[in-house]
Design a protein around this motif. Structure first.
Motif, PDB file in Angstrom:
ATOM      1  N   GLY A   1      -7.420  -1.873   1.296  1.00  0.00           N
ATOM      2  CA  GLY A   1      -6.194  -2.441   1.840  1.00  0.00           C
ATOM      3  C   GLY A   1      -6.038  -2.202   3.328  1.00  0.00           C
ATOM      4  O   GLY A   1      -5.758  -3.141   4.099  1.00  0.00           O
ATOM      5  N   PHE A   2      -6.241  -0.967   3.761  1.00  0.00           N
ATOM      6  CA  PHE A   2      -6.086  -0.660   5.188  1.00  0.00           C
ATOM      7  C   PHE A   2      -7.209  -1.268   6.021  1.00  0.00           C
ATOM      8  O   PHE A   2      -7.010  -1.594   7.196  1.00  0.00           O
ATOM      9  CB  PHE A   2      -5.989   0.851   5.401  1.00  0.00           C
ATOM     10  CG  PHE A   2      -4.626   1.404   5.104  1.00  0.00           C
ATOM     11  CD1 PHE A   2      -3.529   1.046   5.892  1.00  0.00           C
ATOM     12  CD2 PHE A   2      -4.418   2.256   4.030  1.00  0.00           C
ATOM     13  CE1 PHE A   2      -2.259   1.536   5.614  1.00  0.00           C
ATOM     14  CE2 PHE A   2      -3.153   2.752   3.747  1.00  0.00           C
ATOM     15  CZ  PHE A   2      -2.068   2.385   4.534  1.00  0.00           C
ATOM     16  N   SER A   3      -8.384  -1.451   5.419  1.00  0.00           N
ATOM     17  CA  SER A   3      -9.462  -2.153   6.123  1.00  0.00           C
ATOM     18  C   SER A   3      -9.072  -3.614   6.352  1.00  0.00           C
ATOM     19  O   SER A   3      -9.341  -4.182   7.424  1.00  0.00           O
ATOM     20  CB  SER A   3     -10.759  -2.075   5.319  1.00  0.00           C
ATOM     21  OG  SER A   3     -11.199  -0.742   5.184  1.00  0.00           O
ATOM     22  N   THR A   4      -8.434  -4.211   5.366  1.00  0.00           N
ATOM     23  CA  THR A   4      -7.955  -5.586   5.503  1.00  0.00           C
ATOM     24  C   THR A   4      -6.900  -5.679   6.605  1.00  0.00           C
ATOM     25  O   THR A   4      -6.917  -6.605   7.433  1.00  0.00           O
ATOM     26  CB  THR A   4      -7.353  -6.086   4.176  1.00  0.00           C
ATOM     27  OG1 THR A   4      -8.351  -5.994   3.149  1.00  0.00           O
ATOM     28  CG2 THR A   4      -6.865  -7.514   4.293  1.00  0.00           C
ATOM     29  N   ILE A   5      -5.981  -4.724   6.646  1.00  0.00           N
ATOM     30  CA  ILE A   5      -4.943  -4.704   7.682  1.00  0.00           C
ATOM     31  C   ILE A   5      -5.572  -4.549   9.064  1.00  0.00           C
ATOM     32  O   ILE A   5      -5.185  -5.246  10.020  1.00  0.00           O
ATOM     33  CB  ILE A   5      -3.937  -3.570   7.409  1.00  0.00           C
ATOM     34  CG1 ILE A   5      -3.161  -3.854   6.123  1.00  0.00           C
ATOM     35  CG2 ILE A   5      -2.971  -3.397   8.586  1.00  0.00           C
ATOM     36  CD1 ILE A   5      -2.352  -2.682   5.629  1.00  0.00           C
ATOM     37  N   ALA A   6      -6.549  -3.646   9.173  1.00  0.00           N
ATOM     38  CA  ALA A   6      -7.223  -3.440  10.459  1.00  0.00           C
ATOM     39  C   ALA A   6      -7.907  -4.721  10.927  1.00  0.00           C
ATOM     40  O   ALA A   6      -7.828  -5.092  12.109  1.00  0.00           O
ATOM     41  CB  ALA A   6      -8.235  -2.307  10.335  1.00  0.00           C
TER      42      ALA A   6
ATOM     43  N   LEU B   1       0.806  -1.222   0.000  1.00  0.00           N
ATOM     44  CA  LEU B   1       0.000   0.000   0.000  1.00  0.00           C
ATOM     45  C   LEU B   1       0.842   1.276   0.000  1.00  0.00           C
ATOM     46  O   LEU B   1       0.325   2.356  -0.329  1.00  0.00           O
ATOM     47  CB  LEU B   1      -0.936   0.010   1.215  1.00  0.00           C
ATOM     48  CG  LEU B   1      -2.124  -0.955   1.155  1.00  0.00           C
ATOM     49  CD1 LEU B   1      -2.915  -0.908   2.448  1.00  0.00           C
ATOM     50  CD2 LEU B   1      -3.033  -0.642  -0.025  1.00  0.00           C
ATOM     51  N   GLN B   2       2.109   1.170   0.352  1.00  0.00           N
ATOM     52  CA  GLN B   2       2.975   2.349   0.313  1.00  0.00           C
ATOM     53  C   GLN B   2       3.141   2.887  -1.100  1.00  0.00           C
ATOM     54  O   GLN B   2       3.530   4.039  -1.287  1.00  0.00           O
ATOM     55  CB  GLN B   2       4.350   2.003   0.891  1.00  0.00           C
ATOM     56  CG  GLN B   2       4.340   1.532   2.329  1.00  0.00           C
ATOM     57  CD  GLN B   2       3.753   2.567   3.278  1.00  0.00           C
ATOM     58  OE1 GLN B   2       4.162   3.730   3.269  1.00  0.00           O
ATOM     59  NE2 GLN B   2       2.782   2.146   4.069  1.00  0.00           N
ATOM     60  N   PHE B   3       2.814   2.050  -2.096  1.00  0.00           N
ATOM     61  CA  PHE B   3       2.994   2.452  -3.494  1.00  0.00           C
ATOM     62  C   PHE B   3       1.698   2.406  -4.287  1.00  0.00           C
ATOM     63  O   PHE B   3       1.712   2.441  -5.508  1.00  0.00           O
ATOM     64  CB  PHE B   3       4.047   1.546  -4.144  1.00  0.00           C
ATOM     65  CG  PHE B   3       5.388   1.639  -3.485  1.00  0.00           C
ATOM     66  CD1 PHE B   3       6.276   2.645  -3.828  1.00  0.00           C
ATOM     67  CD2 PHE B   3       5.744   0.735  -2.490  1.00  0.00           C
ATOM     68  CE1 PHE B   3       7.505   2.746  -3.216  1.00  0.00           C
ATOM     69  CE2 PHE B   3       6.971   0.822  -1.861  1.00  0.00           C
ATOM     70  CZ  PHE B   3       7.858   1.840  -2.225  1.00  0.00           C
ATOM     71  N   VAL B   4       0.570   2.326  -3.573  1.00  0.00           N
ATOM     72  CA  VAL B   4      -0.745   2.351  -4.217  1.00  0.00           C
ATOM     73  C   VAL B   4      -1.293   3.775  -4.148  1.00  0.00           C
ATOM     74  O   VAL B   4      -1.295   4.404  -3.092  1.00  0.00           O
ATOM     75  CB  VAL B   4      -1.717   1.376  -3.517  1.00  0.00           C
ATOM     76  CG1 VAL B   4      -3.133   1.543  -4.055  1.00  0.00           C
ATOM     77  CG2 VAL B   4      -1.252  -0.063  -3.725  1.00  0.00           C
ATOM     78  N   LYS B   5      -1.760   4.278  -5.279  1.00  0.00           N
ATOM     79  CA  LYS B   5      -2.250   5.649  -5.331  1.00  0.00           C
ATOM     80  C   LYS B   5      -3.774   5.754  -5.272  1.00  0.00           C
ATOM     81  O   LYS B   5      -4.307   6.751  -4.802  1.00  0.00           O
ATOM     82  CB  LYS B   5      -1.740   6.324  -6.607  1.00  0.00           C
ATOM     83  CG  LYS B   5      -0.215   6.476  -6.643  1.00  0.00           C
ATOM     84  CD  LYS B   5       0.242   7.162  -7.913  1.00  0.00           C
ATOM     85  CE  LYS B   5       1.768   7.306  -7.941  1.00  0.00           C
ATOM     86  NZ  LYS B   5       2.233   7.970  -9.194  1.00  0.00           N
ATOM     87  N   GLY B   6      -4.464   4.774  -5.777  1.00  0.00           N
ATOM     88  CA  GLY B   6      -5.921   4.841  -5.814  1.00  0.00           C
ATOM     89  C   GLY B   6      -6.534   4.844  -4.426  1.00  0.00           C
ATOM     90  O   GLY B   6      -6.238   3.967  -3.609  1.00  0.00           O
ATOM     91  N   LYS B   7      -7.388   5.808  -4.138  1.00  0.00           N
ATOM     92  CA  LYS B   7      -8.002   5.932  -2.817  1.00  0.00           C
ATOM     93  C   LYS B   7      -8.839   4.714  -2.467  1.00  0.00           C
ATOM     94  O   LYS B   7      -8.815   4.229  -1.327  1.00  0.00           O
ATOM     95  CB  LYS B   7      -8.868   7.202  -2.775  1.00  0.00           C
ATOM     96  CG  LYS B   7      -9.450   7.497  -1.400  1.00  0.00           C
ATOM     97  CD  LYS B   7     -10.225   8.807  -1.412  1.00  0.00           C
ATOM     98  CE  LYS B   7     -10.814   9.098  -0.034  1.00  0.00           C
ATOM     99  NZ  LYS B   7     -11.597  10.378  -0.042  1.00  0.00           N
ATOM    100  N   LYS B   8      -9.586   4.208  -3.437  1.00  0.00           N
ATOM    101  CA  LYS B   8     -10.455   3.054  -3.188  1.00  0.00           C
ATOM    102  C   LYS B   8      -9.638   1.847  -2.752  1.00  0.00           C
ATOM    103  O   LYS B   8      -9.995   1.145  -1.795  1.00  0.00           O
ATOM    104  CB  LYS B   8     -11.246   2.724  -4.460  1.00  0.00           C
ATOM    105  CG  LYS B   8     -12.149   1.505  -4.312  1.00  0.00           C
ATOM    106  CD  LYS B   8     -13.020   1.327  -5.542  1.00  0.00           C
ATOM    107  CE  LYS B   8     -12.196   0.988  -6.765  1.00  0.00           C
ATOM    108  NZ  LYS B   8     -13.051   0.685  -7.940  1.00  0.00           N
TER     109      LYS B   8
END
Length: 445
Positions: free
Chosen positions: A219-224, A207-214
């Protein structure tokens, strides 16, 4: 509602039937599709166990992996250059010969049939390099690399869901061992925790290199979800691996995380749930004595050191620890490095360290030298996952299980292909690479 619940019972059968279908698809020229089908089933042992009721169900995973390799070779796909093939070949031969050391020492039976538990252990271990080879063959271009990342994230979500459903059905006012489920990986809460932290950190690196907001939100929801599930595994080794992974990410990419990590370490007692705090603080009691679990590990390590001194170079024989009498009747040393040294000596330990070094090196190389955001994200993610694995394995064997090492070597195989593609960029960047994958057609580069 009843009809819907009834259909749930057919999910394992439908999943099982997908394996022969994917074998045909792979042999027909689409090994990448078959590999993507394999990825969710690598960690999901509780689902695969249902396959044992059906013909060849116990071997369905191995058969499909072999079909991926065969399908790729039949249709002219070639392995990218990597020293890891030779390393794995040497390891496979050495481990098999090492089992005969156990026979010579009178510890284990001759490793001739799958009914012998030492041979069965070796056979499952050797499935890991086959996963690696299948991946390096099936993954051919940038878009297929993105497919692997996507299916890895989907698999993590599936495991998250299973873990969370188990967690929410219990009361967490206080900790006790009965609240630690075996989890979807089947081998217990500690292995589940290692999986969750390794692949959550992998996604965080990507995710450090993903630009799309969606995609960032997903991704961060999956991490959470993964870290929530991790909390309720009550795995102290998993917690330490997570802290170390975040620390490495903070150093390499996002320095703000170091501040957040520092604040968390100062305030964690007021932040984490009560049951989790009790689990961490029970490591030692008020008099400074270790709790029963920690004390058993110390006793195992002391006992293992005596065994190491008797045969430090080649060990007592691969897969022999399970046959001995140990503290609390445990069959594992609860430390991968100790176990490897006991069984296969300093030679075997060196081989494991070489594999870990190779994975760290590949990840760092892609992260630092990659010109493409997908390759850099893959590299950073692999590096973080491997760092977490190194820490987690100090608290138990998180290496010799296909459920966790299989997905790791899918990523390693993908990284090998990415390094190969990166090396070809000056020659091929003018020639676009096309894919017929329906999944990737909706993803913007």
């Amino acid at each position: 509602m009843g009809f819907g619940l009834g259909l749930i019972h057919y999910i394992p059968l439908l999943a099982y039937l997908g394996f022969p279908v994917m074998c045909v698809i792979s042999l027909a020229g689409r090994p990448l599709w078959a590999l993507c089908y394999v990825i969710p089933f690598l960690p999901y042992r509780s689902m695969r166990d249902h396959f044992n009721e059906y013909p060849l169900g116990e071997h369905a995973l191995a058969i499909l992996i072999l079909a991926v390799i065969a399908g790729a070779i039949i249709h002219g796909k070639r392995l990218p250059s990597s020293r890891l093939y030779l390393i794995w070949l040497v390891i496979g031969v050495y481990l098999y010969l090492s089992m005969w050391v156990g026979v010579a020492n009178g510890i284990s039976p001759a490793p001739l049939w799958t009914s012998d538990s030492n041979f069965a252990t070796w056979k499952e271990c050797m499935l890991v390099p086959l996963v690696f080879v299948a991946t390096t063959l099936a993954v051919e271009d940038r878009k297929s690399i993105k497919m692997i990342i996507i299916f890895t994230a989907i698999t993590l979500l599936i495991i998250d869901r299973s873990c969370i459903l188990e967690a929410v059905n219990r009361s967490w006012a206080a900790f006790d061992e009965t609240k630690r489920d075996r989890g979807p990986l089947v081998w217990g809460a500690n292995l589940t925790a290692a999986y969750l932290v390794q692949f959550a950190m992998f996604i965080w690196g990507v995710l450090q290199f993903v630009k799309g907001k969606k995609y960032k939100i997903i991704g961060f929801s999956t991490i959470a979800a993964s870290f929530f599930a991790l909390l309720y595994t009550f795995s102290r080794g998993g917690y330490l691996a997570a802290l170390f992974g975040i620390f490495i990410l903070g150093i390499l990419k996002d320095r703000k995380l170091l501040i957040v990590l520092g604040l968390f370490l100062l305030t964690w007692r007021t932040v984490v749930p009560t049951a989790v705090r009790e689990r961490i603080e029970m490591t030692k009691n008020l008099t400074g004595e270790l709790d029963a679990s920690a004390q058993q590990r110390v006793e195992l390590w002391k006992e293992s050191w005596q065994s190491i001194k008797e045969s430090p170079v080649i060990g007592k024989g691969y897969a022999t620890f399970q046959y001995g009498q140990h503290a609390a009747n445990l069959k594992d040393s609860h430390n991968l490095y100790v176990k490897v040294w006991v069984e296969t000596g300093i030679v075997g330990l060196a081989m494991v360290l070489i594999l870990l070094e190779q994975m760290v090196s590949m990840g760092y190389r892609l992260f630092r030298r990659g010109s493409d955001s997908v390759y850099r994200g893959l590299g950073l993610g692999l590096l973080l996952a491997t760092c977490c694995s190194i820490v987690a394995n100090f608290f138990g064997d998180r290496w010799n299980f296909i459920e966790i090492s299989g997905p790791m070597w899918v990523l390693a195989g993908t990284a090998v292909r990415a390094i190969h593609l990166k090396a070809l960029e000056p020659e091929t960047q003018a020639t676009p690479v096309h894919t017929s994958s329906p999944i990737m057609s909706v993803i913007r580069t």
